[in-house]
Design a protein around this motif. Sequence first.
Motif, PDB file in Angstrom:
ATOM      1  N   PRO A   7      10.129  -7.100   3.065  1.00 58.27           N
ATOM      2  CA  PRO A   7       8.963  -6.539   2.360  1.00 58.27           C
ATOM      3  C   PRO A   7       9.237  -5.138   1.826  1.00 58.27           C
ATOM      4  CG  PRO A   7       8.255  -7.615   4.388  1.00 58.27           C
ATOM      5  CD  PRO A   7       9.767  -7.571   4.429  1.00 58.27           C
ATOM      6  N   TRP A   8      10.037  -4.337   2.567  1.00 60.98           N
ATOM      7  CA  TRP A   8      10.349  -2.971   2.116  1.00 60.98           C
ATOM      8  C   TRP A   8      11.343  -2.999   0.964  1.00 60.98           C
ATOM      9  CZ3 TRP A   8       6.560  -0.532   3.962  1.00 60.98           C
ATOM     10  CH2 TRP A   8       6.099  -0.766   5.255  1.00 60.98           C
ATOM     11  N   ALA A  26      10.445  -1.646  -2.613  1.00 62.47           N
ATOM     12  CA  ALA A  26      11.262  -0.552  -3.162  1.00 62.47           C
ATOM     13  C   ALA A  26      11.761  -0.920  -4.557  1.00 62.47           C
ATOM     14  CB  ALA A  26      12.444  -0.264  -2.231  1.00 62.47           C
ATOM     15  N   ALA A  27      12.191  -2.177  -4.732  1.00 62.63           N
ATOM     16  CA  ALA A  27      12.694  -2.603  -6.043  1.00 62.63           C
ATOM     17  C   ALA A  27      11.598  -2.443  -7.099  1.00 62.63           C
ATOM     18  CB  ALA A  27      13.176  -4.058  -5.972  1.00 62.63           C
ATOM     19  N   ARG A  28      10.374  -2.819  -6.726  1.00 65.45           N
ATOM     20  CA  ARG A  28       9.274  -2.709  -7.700  1.00 65.45           C
ATOM     21  C   ARG A  28       8.972  -1.247  -8.032  1.00 65.45           C
ATOM     22  NH1 ARG A  28       7.338  -7.346  -5.120  1.00 65.45           N
ATOM     23  NH2 ARG A  28       6.322  -6.109  -3.526  1.00 65.45           N
ATOM     24  N   ALA A  29       9.131  -0.366  -7.025  1.00 65.91           N
ATOM     25  CA  ALA A  29       8.801   1.052  -7.243  1.00 65.91           C
ATOM     26  C   ALA A  29       9.973   1.837  -7.822  1.00 65.91           C
ATOM     27  CB  ALA A  29       8.374   1.683  -5.913  1.00 65.91           C
ATOM     28  N   GLY A  30      11.142   1.196  -7.926  1.00 67.67           N
ATOM     29  CA  GLY A  30      12.331   1.914  -8.383  1.00 67.67           C
ATOM     30  C   GLY A  30      12.907   2.812  -7.298  1.00 67.67           C
ATOM     31  N   ALA A  40       0.830  -1.211   0.000  1.00 68.21           N
ATOM     32  CA  ALA A  40       0.000   0.000   0.000  1.00 68.21           C
ATOM     33  C   ALA A  40       0.865   1.262   0.000  1.00 68.21           C
ATOM     34  CB  ALA A  40      -0.919  -0.007   1.221  1.00 68.21           C
ATOM     35  N   LEU A  41       1.943   1.259   0.777  1.00 64.68           N
ATOM     36  CA  LEU A  41       2.801   2.448   0.838  1.00 64.68           C
ATOM     37  C   LEU A  41       3.607   2.621  -0.438  1.00 64.68           C
ATOM     38  CD1 LEU A  41       3.799   2.144   4.566  1.00 64.68           C
ATOM     39  CD2 LEU A  41       2.882   4.223   3.534  1.00 64.68           C
ATOM     40  N   ALA A  42       4.108   1.494  -0.972  1.00 68.01           N
ATOM     41  CA  ALA A  42       4.947   1.598  -2.173  1.00 68.01           C
ATOM     42  C   ALA A  42       4.154   2.134  -3.361  1.00 68.01           C
ATOM     43  CB  ALA A  42       5.566   0.239  -2.513  1.00 68.01           C
ATOM     44  N   ARG A  85      11.022   8.337   2.188  1.00 64.64           N
ATOM     45  CA  ARG A  85       9.574   8.184   2.365  1.00 64.64           C
ATOM     46  C   ARG A  85       9.242   7.360   3.602  1.00 64.64           C
ATOM     47  NH1 ARG A  85       6.616   9.335  -2.003  1.00 64.64           N
ATOM     48  NH2 ARG A  85       5.095   9.627  -0.337  1.00 64.64           N
ATOM     49  N   LEU A  86      10.149   6.424   3.928  1.00 65.62           N
ATOM     50  CA  LEU A  86       9.828   5.527   5.043  1.00 65.62           C
ATOM     51  C   LEU A  86      11.092   5.104   5.772  1.00 65.62           C
ATOM     52  CD1 LEU A  86       7.302   3.576   6.109  1.00 65.62           C
ATOM     53  CD2 LEU A  86       8.922   1.861   5.285  1.00 65.62           C
TER      54      LEU A  86
END
Length: 414
Positions: free
Chosen positions: A121-122, A126-130, A97-99, A159-160
């Motif tokens: 999980p982060w 992160a990898a998926r969001a770049g 949800a955050l990504a 961001r986190l």
Amino acid sequence: MTLDVAAVRAAYPALRDGYAYLDGAAGTQVPTPVIDAIASAYVTGIGNTGGPFPASHRSDAIIEDARRAVADLVGGDPAGVVLGPNTTTLVYRFAQALAATWRPEDEVVVSRLDHDANVRPWVQAAARAGAVVRWAEVDPATGELPVGQYDALLGERTRLVAVTAASNILGTRPDVAAIAAKAHAVGALTFVDGVHATPHAPVDAGALGADFYATSAYKWSGPHIGAVVADPALLETLRPDKLLPSPDSVPERFETGTAPFADLAGVTAAVDHLAGLGGGVGVGGTGSRRERLLASMAAVESYERELFGVLLRGLEELPQITLYGKPARRTATAYFRVAGRTPGEVAEHLAGRGVNVWHGHSYAWELTGALGLRDSGGAVRAGLVHYNDRSDVDRLLAGVAELAGSSGSTGLGS
Ligand SMILES: Cc1ncc(COP(=O)(O)O)c(C=O)c1O
């Protein structure tokens, strides 16, 4: 306020098997009121939520009670308590949800002190969001997570910040409030893993600066349920993947599928049990449940600190023992090796003496890597919770002493 440990132990039927349960960091036993609450939910009859008949109303009430109980335990708002099967599943849910709000080149800070549930999980999201992952390092000599390093790790793209309130192997309790203050100063959110910390001390998620605080009931005498506590207004801003017909309200939006209603009744009973520890076991005592929890968890903290002193001194006095980490603030969790023995051999030897301990990396993947232990079997973890007593510690020390060669030596092995 002191803990009546004999009365506490009498409430836990499983302790009657004669084993010294020093594996609480991997999951605690449950007291009779928790077992009764779960059984009673089934005996009384429960239905799915939202129906017009009493069995359905009972399930609705069980869920609301569990939210209130978890909120009281960690100092949150019941309307911001998201319930789920365990913390790992919930962290993945929040990471997704955050990504969804992250952009390429945004940054996420994770720590090597954390259990992998608050790391991978982060990293994967992160990898998926770049997004870029930055790592807070542990001082391997002390097991501390120095706060000063966060000044260089944080920036306007952060961001986190994901950080644990306590290490599940070394017990280190980092200065989460200071880390969160730095995160908030750059506009980042904090996700605090409270799974290992919650059973050992009073918790105030707000004072810690935790935008999200995760905890698992099976670490504090409850059933296998996880929860994430956040400000409902913050939850409103997030859009997790969900089924179309399922509720879009908060916190339900974050909860997938049918809830384990009977187990949730056990969550409330576990919190009531903890609240009663200060004044005998039960729901008695004065003040609000939150006030009673703060008092009883303070009593738990000081009881565990004293008993842990005996355990640590006992291990330190034995030859051939290496203890890992000496953090200034810690839970009652020891991580050690015996020279010439694999951690598995030590755990097996202790099991033969009626002592339950864990061994290996315990999912502290990055930390055991940083300590240089991961590829050689980790170490042995012996942890105290509020129902452990002096005899548990004495049996551990006697069993380890046999291997460490100071009494009744069985030899050192190769
Ligand atoms: C510190 C810590 N975080 C997270 C977890 C994962 O919790 P769960 O088993 O509820 O997914 C554990 C479990 O041992 C833990 O000790």
